[in-house]
Design a protein around this motif. Structure first.
Motif, PDB file in Angstrom:
ATOM      1  N   GLU A   1      33.782 -19.458  30.934  1.00 50.57           N
ATOM      2  CA  GLU A   1      35.171 -19.529  31.795  1.00 50.57           C
ATOM      3  C   GLU A   1      35.815 -18.397  31.143  1.00 50.57           C
ATOM      4  O   GLU A   1      36.087 -18.151  29.935  1.00 50.57           O
ATOM      5  CB  GLU A   1      35.386 -20.904  32.048  1.00 50.57           C
ATOM      6  CG  GLU A   1      35.135 -21.788  32.537  1.00 50.57           C
ATOM      7  CD  GLU A   1      34.990 -21.675  34.082  1.00 50.57           C
ATOM      8  OE1 GLU A   1      35.585 -20.952  34.306  1.00 50.57           O
ATOM      9  OE2 GLU A   1      33.701 -22.485  34.630  1.00 50.57           O
ATOM     10  N   ILE A   2      37.010 -17.267  32.230  1.00 52.14           N
ATOM     11  CA  ILE A   2      37.241 -15.919  31.483  1.00 52.14           C
ATOM     12  C   ILE A   2      38.557 -16.979  31.344  1.00 52.14           C
ATOM     13  O   ILE A   2      39.762 -17.363  31.714  1.00 52.14           O
ATOM     14  CB  ILE A   2      37.348 -14.717  32.520  1.00 52.14           C
ATOM     15  CG1 ILE A   2      36.204 -14.697  32.588  1.00 52.14           C
ATOM     16  CG2 ILE A   2      38.650 -14.203  31.877  1.00 52.14           C
ATOM     17  CD1 ILE A   2      35.068 -14.090  31.479  1.00 52.14           C
ATOM     18  N   VAL A   3      39.833 -16.825  30.383  1.00 51.66           N
ATOM     19  CA  VAL A   3      40.265 -17.114  29.289  1.00 51.66           C
ATOM     20  C   VAL A   3      41.039 -15.789  28.979  1.00 51.66           C
ATOM     21  O   VAL A   3      41.163 -15.580  27.449  1.00 51.66           O
ATOM     22  CB  VAL A   3      40.645 -18.655  29.102  1.00 51.66           C
ATOM     23  CG1 VAL A   3      42.439 -19.236  28.544  1.00 51.66           C
ATOM     24  CG2 VAL A   3      39.858 -20.045  30.065  1.00 51.66           C
ATOM     25  N   ASN A   4      42.303 -15.120  30.138  1.00 55.56           N
ATOM     26  CA  ASN A   4      43.322 -14.240  28.569  1.00 55.56           C
ATOM     27  C   ASN A   4      44.020 -14.660  28.965  1.00 55.56           C
ATOM     28  O   ASN A   4      44.747 -15.656  29.038  1.00 55.56           O
ATOM     29  CB  ASN A   4      43.187 -12.788  29.654  1.00 55.56           C
ATOM     30  CG  ASN A   4      41.582 -12.452  30.520  1.00 55.56           C
ATOM     31  OD1 ASN A   4      40.789 -12.540  29.563  1.00 55.56           O
ATOM     32  ND2 ASN A   4      41.349 -12.003  31.200  1.00 55.56           N
ATOM     33  N   PHE A   5      44.515 -14.069  28.070  1.00 54.11           N
ATOM     34  CA  PHE A   5      45.963 -14.451  26.669  1.00 54.11           C
ATOM     35  C   PHE A   5      47.002 -12.719  27.176  1.00 54.11           C
ATOM     36  O   PHE A   5      46.675 -11.828  26.343  1.00 54.11           O
ATOM     37  CB  PHE A   5      45.632 -14.892  25.460  1.00 54.11           C
ATOM     38  CG  PHE A   5      45.587 -16.279  25.656  1.00 54.11           C
ATOM     39  CD1 PHE A   5      46.290 -17.759  25.420  1.00 54.11           C
ATOM     40  CD2 PHE A   5      44.743 -16.514  25.236  1.00 54.11           C
ATOM     41  CE1 PHE A   5      45.747 -18.749  25.186  1.00 54.11           C
ATOM     42  CE2 PHE A   5      43.885 -17.423  25.468  1.00 54.11           C
ATOM     43  CZ  PHE A   5      44.506 -18.778  26.021  1.00 54.11           C
ATOM     44  N   ASN A   6      48.419 -12.729  27.347  1.00 52.19           N
ATOM     45  CA  ASN A   6      48.940 -11.409  27.134  1.00 52.19           C
ATOM     46  C   ASN A   6      50.480 -12.352  26.095  1.00 52.19           C
ATOM     47  O   ASN A   6      51.021 -13.093  26.417  1.00 52.19           O
ATOM     48  CB  ASN A   6      49.855 -11.435  28.514  1.00 52.19           C
ATOM     49  CG  ASN A   6      48.501 -10.910  28.982  1.00 52.19           C
ATOM     50  OD1 ASN A   6      47.696  -9.301  28.937  1.00 52.19           O
ATOM     51  ND2 ASN A   6      48.208 -11.519  30.379  1.00 52.19           N
ATOM     52  N   LEU A   7      50.432 -12.014  25.101  1.00 50.87           N
ATOM     53  CA  LEU A   7      51.400 -12.401  24.148  1.00 50.87           C
ATOM     54  C   LEU A   7      52.241 -11.246  24.557  1.00 50.87           C
ATOM     55  O   LEU A   7      52.511 -10.066  24.142  1.00 50.87           O
ATOM     56  CB  LEU A   7      50.744 -12.383  22.304  1.00 50.87           C
ATOM     57  CG  LEU A   7      49.625 -13.387  22.159  1.00 50.87           C
ATOM     58  CD1 LEU A   7      48.792 -13.347  21.102  1.00 50.87           C
ATOM     59  CD2 LEU A   7      49.328 -14.304  23.391  1.00 50.87           C
ATOM     60  N   LYS A   8      53.867 -11.938  23.673  1.00 55.83           N
ATOM     61  CA  LYS A   8      55.148 -10.858  23.792  1.00 55.83           C
ATOM     62  C   LYS A   8      55.285 -10.725  22.489  1.00 55.83           C
ATOM     63  O   LYS A   8      55.122 -12.159  22.320  1.00 55.83           O
ATOM     64  CB  LYS A   8      55.880 -11.821  24.557  1.00 55.83           C
ATOM     65  CG  LYS A   8      55.784 -11.939  26.512  1.00 55.83           C
ATOM     66  CD  LYS A   8      56.781 -12.450  26.858  1.00 55.83           C
ATOM     67  CE  LYS A   8      56.030 -12.122  28.195  1.00 55.83           C
ATOM     68  NZ  LYS A   8      57.815 -12.707  28.912  1.00 55.83           N
ATOM     69  N   LYS A   9      55.585 -10.043  22.105  1.00 57.43           N
ATOM     70  CA  LYS A   9      56.743  -9.924  20.709  1.00 57.43           C
ATOM     71  C   LYS A   9      57.760 -10.802  20.047  1.00 57.43           C
ATOM     72  O   LYS A   9      58.711 -11.585  20.959  1.00 57.43           O
ATOM     73  CB  LYS A   9      56.534  -8.573  20.759  1.00 57.43           C
ATOM     74  CG  LYS A   9      55.984  -7.525  19.701  1.00 57.43           C
ATOM     75  CD  LYS A   9      55.747  -7.507  18.405  1.00 57.43           C
ATOM     76  CE  LYS A   9      54.921  -6.007  17.858  1.00 57.43           C
ATOM     77  NZ  LYS A   9      55.021  -6.483  16.433  1.00 57.43           N
ATOM     78  N   PHE A  10      57.917 -11.277  18.988  1.00 55.95           N
ATOM     79  CA  PHE A  10      58.602 -12.332  18.777  1.00 55.95           C
ATOM     80  C   PHE A  10      59.767 -11.589  17.669  1.00 55.95           C
ATOM     81  O   PHE A  10      59.860 -10.252  16.764  1.00 55.95           O
ATOM     82  CB  PHE A  10      58.481 -13.069  17.973  1.00 55.95           C
ATOM     83  CG  PHE A  10      59.419 -13.657  17.329  1.00 55.95           C
ATOM     84  CD1 PHE A  10      59.241 -14.734  18.188  1.00 55.95           C
ATOM     85  CD2 PHE A  10      60.199 -14.009  16.704  1.00 55.95           C
ATOM     86  CE1 PHE A  10      60.454 -16.156  18.033  1.00 55.95           C
ATOM     87  CE2 PHE A  10      61.115 -15.108  15.893  1.00 55.95           C
ATOM     88  CZ  PHE A  10      60.934 -15.944  16.519  1.00 55.95           C
ATOM     89  N   TYR A  11      61.038 -11.438  18.808  1.00 57.52           N
ATOM     90  CA  TYR A  11      61.892 -10.357  17.569  1.00 57.52           C
ATOM     91  C   TYR A  11      63.010 -11.412  17.216  1.00 57.52           C
ATOM     92  O   TYR A  11      63.641 -11.776  17.823  1.00 57.52           O
ATOM     93  CB  TYR A  11      62.994  -9.421  19.112  1.00 57.52           C
ATOM     94  CG  TYR A  11      61.866  -8.740  20.007  1.00 57.52           C
ATOM     95  CD1 TYR A  11      61.896  -7.329  19.424  1.00 57.52           C
ATOM     96  CD2 TYR A  11      61.227  -8.660  21.182  1.00 57.52           C
ATOM     97  CE1 TYR A  11      60.544  -6.795  19.627  1.00 57.52           C
ATOM     98  CE2 TYR A  11      59.974  -8.008  21.690  1.00 57.52           C
ATOM     99  CZ  TYR A  11      60.024  -6.732  20.804  1.00 57.52           C
ATOM    100  OH  TYR A  11      59.270  -5.277  21.826  1.00 57.52           O
TER     101      TYR A  11
END
Length: 440
Positions: A429-439
């Motif tokens: 199964e395709i499970v992609n992630f998009n992570l945001k920078k922690f400021y």
């Protein structure tokens, strides 16, 4: 094969003392010749397969040779030889680690020829397998031990030729990362274990191979028993035989059962070897440490040092079976080998990107099994490649999957992996992630 190679082969045949292992000969057709291929013939046959299927194969050698100078040759089979393809899992299969255990060596030569031939014949199953899998096959990790065993194959010495030319058992020669794991050591312990352990050249070459390629799945072919063996191989308390499950015990049992159940005799009653346990009561599989503890083995090193899941396959009671048994053994192992390779496509895979769409190298993939309220963290994290890829082998169930990296906000997704019928082609199964920078 070119005329020059044929002349070289004939010249070498003329100076080699031929023995009862089989004549040194070159077939004029495409029919596979079952025999015990010596080290020269092994490399010539791989070259022949590469010549027959140049569009889907590549030959390469590991960074070091055996003590006696034989190359550690690998044939890669894929639709894009020589290049990693995004999200295409890579599988490796290694045989003849113990030089006197030769059946796996012949099975891998036959496997490479079979995949090449069936691809040319437009076998739908093989074409599909190569379209979505990159396969690396090393028929012999210990060519020097093979020479010793072949020259003394009538000997009753169970160990003759097992070790390399320096007398070292290569399956006891890897850094013992089990000890680090059991003691919950840190990264410095891992580095120290690599630096302080003086490995044999064959072992060093394999370690570098493992650490520089994104292998997902692996098999290590042995002989002398008939069973599919899975991690851990070493006990935490030094006992001789105690069941020692890895965090991925469930997945490893699935991988072992896949091979054993598709092998024609491994899981069937009356298939046990003399003076050995009856593994058929367990479906032809065993936890390695429950059988007997092994420190410094290749199987556990794969699991603890990389993202690769490896099992050890004991292919038969005879370490050096006669030539006439090789066709039968190929039929015993053919479907099991193909079915095992397909397991690189179970579970999930995907990409980890940042908010700008760039790959995140070294992101951690952590999994918690929440099937039926289990809520168990699988304490074996994986890391993404330089392209932000990951592959996580898992059996059917419900999981919470987290992608995280320092200075990024973790992302968690719930994933349901459904059982597949035997008619379905397994795929991750395709499970992609998009992570945001922690400021801060």
């Amino acid at each position: 094969m070119g005329h020059f190679n044929i002349l070289v082969l004939l010249l070498v045949c003329s100076i080699i003392t031929l023995n009862q292992l089989g004549q040194c000969r070159q077939s004029d057709d495409d029919h596979y010749v079952y025999k015990h291929h010596n080290n020269l013939e092994l490399n010539v046959l791989l070259q022949k397969i590469n010549t027959k299927c140049p569009s889907i194969s590549r030959l390469y050698q590991l960074t070091e040779r055996s003590v006696n100078g034989w190359p550690l040759t690998v044939i890669e089979l894929s639709t894009n030889p020589g290049q990693h393809q995004l999200l295409v899992p890579e599988v490796k299969i290694v045989a003849n680690m113990h030089g006197n255990e030769v059946l796996g060596r012949e099975m891998l030569l036959r496997l490479a020829d079979y995949i090449c031939t069936e691809y040319l014949n437009n076998n739908k199953d093989i074409v599909q397998l190569l379209n979505r899998t990159r396969i690396h096959i090393m028929p012999s990790m210990n060519p020097d031990g093979w020479d010793i065993a072949a020259n003394n194959y009538r000997s009753s010495d169970w160990l003759l030729g097992r070790a390399n030319l320096n007398g070292v058992d290569l399956n006891r020669d890897f850094p013992d990362l089990d000890v680090v794991e059991f003691r919950k050591g840190n990264k410095e312990d891992f580095v120290s274990s690599l630096v302080n352990h003086q490995m044999q050249p064959e072992t060093r070459a394999i370690v570098q191979w493992i650490l520089t390629n994104p292998f997902v799945l692996s098999a290590n072919l042995h002989g002398g028993a008939l069973v599919a063996n899975y991690p851990y191989d070493e006990t935490p308390d030094g006992s001789t035989n105690t069941y020692t499950p890895s965090p991925d015990d469930q997945t490893f049992k699935h991988l072992a059962r896949t091979y054993a159940s598709n092998h024609k005799t491994m899981a069937k009653q009356s298939s046990r070897c003399d003076n050995d346990e009856d593994f058929t009561k367990q479906g032809g599989i065993t936890n390695g440490a429950a059988w007997y503890s092994v420190a410094g083995g290749m199987q556990d090193f794969n699991y603890l040092a990389s993202n690769c899941f490896e099992i050890t396959l004991e292919l038969g009671c005879q370490k050096f079976p006669p030539i006439e048994k090789l066709p039968v053994e190929w039929e015993n192992n053919r479907e099991a080998l193909i079915s095992f390779i397909k397991q690189a496509h179970i579970g999930i895979k995907g990409l980890v990107r940042d908010s700008n769409g760039y790959s995140i190298d070294g992101a951690i993939i952590r999994v918690q099994n929440i099937t039926n309220g289990e809520n168990r963290v699988i304490n074996h994290d994986l890391t993404t490649t330089s392209d932000g890829e990951y592959w996580r082998l898992l059996t059917p169930g419900v999981y919470e999957v987290m992608a995280t990296k320092q200075n990024y906000i973790p992302e968690i997704k719930t994933v349901v992996i459904k059982p597949k019928s035997s008619e379905q082609n397994e795929h991750a199964e395709i499970v992609n992630f998009n992570l945001k920078k922690f400021y801060y």
